[in-house]
Motif scaffolding. Sequence first.
Motif, PDB file in Angstrom:
ATOM      1  N   LYS A  67       0.603  -1.193  -0.511  1.00 25.78           N
ATOM      2  CA  LYS A  67       0.082   0.268  -0.095  1.00 25.78           C
ATOM      3  C   LYS A  67       0.651   0.963   0.082  1.00 25.78           C
ATOM      4  O   LYS A  67       0.634   1.663  -0.916  1.00 25.78           O
ATOM      5  CB  LYS A  67      -0.919   0.272   1.191  1.00 25.78           C
ATOM      6  CG  LYS A  67      -1.321   1.431   1.579  1.00 25.78           C
ATOM      7  CD  LYS A  67      -3.382   0.926   0.733  1.00 25.78           C
ATOM      8  CE  LYS A  67      -3.669   2.301   0.935  1.00 25.78           C
ATOM      9  NZ  LYS A  67      -4.488   2.924  -0.211  1.00 25.78           N
ATOM     10  N   ALA A  68       1.470   1.393   0.766  1.00 28.04           N
ATOM     11  CA  ALA A  68       3.052   2.575   0.542  1.00 28.04           C
ATOM     12  C   ALA A  68       3.260   2.739  -0.614  1.00 28.04           C
ATOM     13  O   ALA A  68       3.882   3.692  -0.753  1.00 28.04           O
ATOM     14  CB  ALA A  68       3.763   2.393   2.254  1.00 28.04           C
ATOM     15  N   TRP A  69       3.748   1.750  -1.000  1.00 24.48           N
ATOM     16  CA  TRP A  69       4.923   2.232  -2.218  1.00 24.48           C
ATOM     17  C   TRP A  69       3.895   2.010  -3.183  1.00 24.48           C
ATOM     18  O   TRP A  69       4.238   3.070  -4.350  1.00 24.48           O
ATOM     19  CB  TRP A  69       5.118   0.461  -2.741  1.00 24.48           C
ATOM     20  CG  TRP A  69       6.708  -0.462  -2.315  1.00 24.48           C
ATOM     21  CD1 TRP A  69       6.892   0.150  -1.470  1.00 24.48           C
ATOM     22  CD2 TRP A  69       7.142  -1.887  -2.158  1.00 24.48           C
ATOM     23  NE1 TRP A  69       8.407  -0.491  -0.724  1.00 24.48           N
ATOM     24  CE2 TRP A  69       7.636  -1.271  -1.710  1.00 24.48           C
ATOM     25  CE3 TRP A  69       6.881  -2.803  -3.601  1.00 24.48           C
ATOM     26  CZ2 TRP A  69       8.900  -2.289  -1.450  1.00 24.48           C
ATOM     27  CZ3 TRP A  69       7.851  -3.601  -3.355  1.00 24.48           C
ATOM     28  CH2 TRP A  69       8.936  -3.852  -2.410  1.00 24.48           C
ATOM     29  N   THR A  70       2.751   1.972  -3.215  1.00 25.34           N
ATOM     30  CA  THR A  70       1.950   2.507  -3.808  1.00 25.34           C
ATOM     31  C   THR A  70       0.728   3.573  -4.175  1.00 25.34           C
ATOM     32  O   THR A  70       0.111   3.875  -4.623  1.00 25.34           O
ATOM     33  CB  THR A  70       0.645   1.018  -4.752  1.00 25.34           C
ATOM     34  OG1 THR A  70       0.434   0.805  -3.592  1.00 25.34           O
ATOM     35  CG2 THR A  70       1.359   0.020  -5.453  1.00 25.34           C
ATOM     36  N   ASP A  71       1.309   4.065  -3.021  1.00 29.86           N
ATOM     37  CA  ASP A  71       0.258   5.248  -2.824  1.00 29.86           C
ATOM     38  C   ASP A  71       1.290   5.998  -1.172  1.00 29.86           C
ATOM     39  O   ASP A  71       1.177   6.557  -0.292  1.00 29.86           O
ATOM     40  CB  ASP A  71      -1.083   4.421  -1.562  1.00 29.86           C
ATOM     41  CG  ASP A  71      -2.072   5.734  -0.618  1.00 29.86           C
ATOM     42  OD1 ASP A  71      -2.040   6.794  -0.788  1.00 29.86           O
ATOM     43  OD2 ASP A  71      -3.262   5.137  -0.978  1.00 29.86           O
ATOM     44  N   ALA A  72       1.273   7.555  -2.192  1.00 33.54           N
ATOM     45  CA  ALA A  72       2.547   8.425  -1.119  1.00 33.54           C
ATOM     46  C   ALA A  72       1.677   9.018  -0.286  1.00 33.54           C
ATOM     47  O   ALA A  72       2.629   8.995   0.768  1.00 33.54           O
ATOM     48  CB  ALA A  72       3.146   9.286  -2.445  1.00 33.54           C
ATOM     49  N   ASP A  73       0.690   9.186  -0.363  1.00 37.82           N
ATOM     50  CA  ASP A  73      -0.179   9.798   1.072  1.00 37.82           C
ATOM     51  C   ASP A  73       0.284   8.940   2.076  1.00 37.82           C
ATOM     52  O   ASP A  73       0.109   8.896   2.998  1.00 37.82           O
ATOM     53  CB  ASP A  73      -1.416  10.575   1.001  1.00 37.82           C
ATOM     54  CG  ASP A  73      -1.142  11.315   0.229  1.00 37.82           C
ATOM     55  OD1 ASP A  73      -0.265  12.100  -0.215  1.00 37.82           O
ATOM     56  OD2 ASP A  73      -2.674  11.638  -0.506  1.00 37.82           O
ATOM     57  N   LEU A  94       2.436   6.896   7.580  1.00 35.54           N
ATOM     58  CA  LEU A  94       3.203   5.331   8.006  1.00 35.54           C
ATOM     59  C   LEU A  94       4.683   5.640   7.901  1.00 35.54           C
ATOM     60  O   LEU A  94       4.439   5.196   9.076  1.00 35.54           O
ATOM     61  CB  LEU A  94       3.382   4.195   7.318  1.00 35.54           C
ATOM     62  CG  LEU A  94       3.770   2.713   7.134  1.00 35.54           C
ATOM     63  CD1 LEU A  94       3.066   1.943   8.039  1.00 35.54           C
ATOM     64  CD2 LEU A  94       3.818   1.883   5.867  1.00 35.54           C
ATOM     65  N   LEU A  95       5.158   6.508   7.275  1.00 36.22           N
ATOM     66  CA  LEU A  95       6.629   6.494   8.238  1.00 36.22           C
ATOM     67  C   LEU A  95       6.509   7.792   9.983  1.00 36.22           C
ATOM     68  O   LEU A  95       7.662   7.712  10.528  1.00 36.22           O
ATOM     69  CB  LEU A  95       7.310   6.819   7.028  1.00 36.22           C
ATOM     70  CG  LEU A  95       8.375   6.778   6.274  1.00 36.22           C
ATOM     71  CD1 LEU A  95       8.761   7.251   5.357  1.00 36.22           C
ATOM     72  CD2 LEU A  95       8.826   5.085   6.363  1.00 36.22           C
ATOM     73  N   GLU A  96       5.945   9.017   9.192  1.00 38.90           N
ATOM     74  CA  GLU A  96       4.882   9.595  10.477  1.00 38.90           C
ATOM     75  C   GLU A  96       4.772   9.236  12.512  1.00 38.90           C
ATOM     76  O   GLU A  96       5.213   9.711  12.886  1.00 38.90           O
ATOM     77  CB  GLU A  96       4.314  10.692   9.488  1.00 38.90           C
ATOM     78  CG  GLU A  96       5.637  11.889   9.286  1.00 38.90           C
ATOM     79  CD  GLU A  96       3.977  13.161   8.817  1.00 38.90           C
ATOM     80  OE1 GLU A  96       4.434  13.857   7.932  1.00 38.90           O
ATOM     81  OE2 GLU A  96       2.547  12.934   8.993  1.00 38.90           O
ATOM     82  N   ASP A  97       3.588   8.028  11.463  1.00 36.75           N
ATOM     83  CA  ASP A  97       3.581   8.142  13.276  1.00 36.75           C
ATOM     84  C   ASP A  97       2.660   5.983  12.520  1.00 36.75           C
ATOM     85  O   ASP A  97       1.585   6.183  12.044  1.00 36.75           O
ATOM     86  CB  ASP A  97       2.159   8.390  13.684  1.00 36.75           C
ATOM     87  CG  ASP A  97       1.481   7.955  14.628  1.00 36.75           C
ATOM     88  OD1 ASP A  97       2.088   6.540  14.776  1.00 36.75           O
ATOM     89  OD2 ASP A  97       0.830   8.406  14.879  1.00 36.75           O
ATOM     90  N   GLY A  98       3.255   4.996  12.008  1.00 37.16           N
ATOM     91  CA  GLY A  98       3.357   3.413  12.183  1.00 37.16           C
ATOM     92  C   GLY A  98       2.135   3.177  12.691  1.00 37.16           C
ATOM     93  O   GLY A  98       1.081   2.127  12.507  1.00 37.16           O
TER      94      GLY A  98
END
Lengths: 226, 101
Positions: free
Chosen positions: A79-85, A90-94
Amino acid sequence: MAQEHSHDHPHDHDHDHPVLKYSDDSEHDYDETARYPLMAEAMRQLLIEKGVVDADRVRDLVEFMDSRSEAIGAQIIAKAWTDADYKKRLLEDGTKAVEEFDIPMLGAELIVVENTPDVHNMIVCTLCSCYPRTILGLPPDWYKSKSYRSRAVIEPRAVLKEFGTDVAADTAVRVHDSNADMRYLVMPMQPEGTEDWSADQLADLITRDCMIGVTRPSVPETVAAE
Amino acid sequence: MNDGPVSEKLYSAGDQVRIAQTNPPGHRRIPGYIRGKNGVVERYCGAFPNPEELAYGFDGLPKRHLYRVRFRQADVWQDYDGSDQDTVDLEVQEHWLSKAD
């Protein structure tokens, strides 16, 4: 030193002291394996007898853990690879970002660390076996072995090499010892040539070991050739 | 009951800190290899019940401030043979930290 150490026979200092590999464990761990399951069962029965927990609650928890697997982690990373937002969240608050997938962290916090050309992350718990269980399921045996737990911090590059992962000298290796209340998940780099893939297709490439940070995802040759 | 942190937090990201070089008995979550080493606060993680109390059936309150501290591997292991940029991060409760110069 050479003077005091003169012998008339050749010998090899290594032969009596095999180096433990991450896939081994010490004899100390093995000779008590039968004891721990027995102790766990005795404890379970006592807790139920004393009314501290009931059997249904224990079964619910076991069933919950059995329902967890690396497929959940793969879905999150894809999901993270295909959705930049989503990747940003995810990186800010897993912890908060995985709640969107209804994944509880059960009191711990999740930190997602991103691999880049400059940084390679890997996860260990040197004290026990802390692991993002609600996202990856139960940890593999090697993750709990004394040799992985010690060598991952002392000589991470050698351990990575044993997993087939060569990290370039100008790429920093960042080891994360999850010794307290944080749990860690590695976001690997998306393999080249998969830019048009769907999240479901990408998820198949993202293995447990990639998310612990000991390997990198790769495109199987049969798929790459198509 | 006071279930908040023990006090205002003392450190922030970027602060140079030292881990106490001490070996008290009991359940500790600070591995021996990092005691006495200097690092840099990578982030403040929040306040969590003290694991040194939780381990013995107490409630772990008041909570303790927890930081992620980043150490250069070359500072941790005398004969580390990786890159100078390599690091190891650990989580450290505030009462194990002091300011390093």
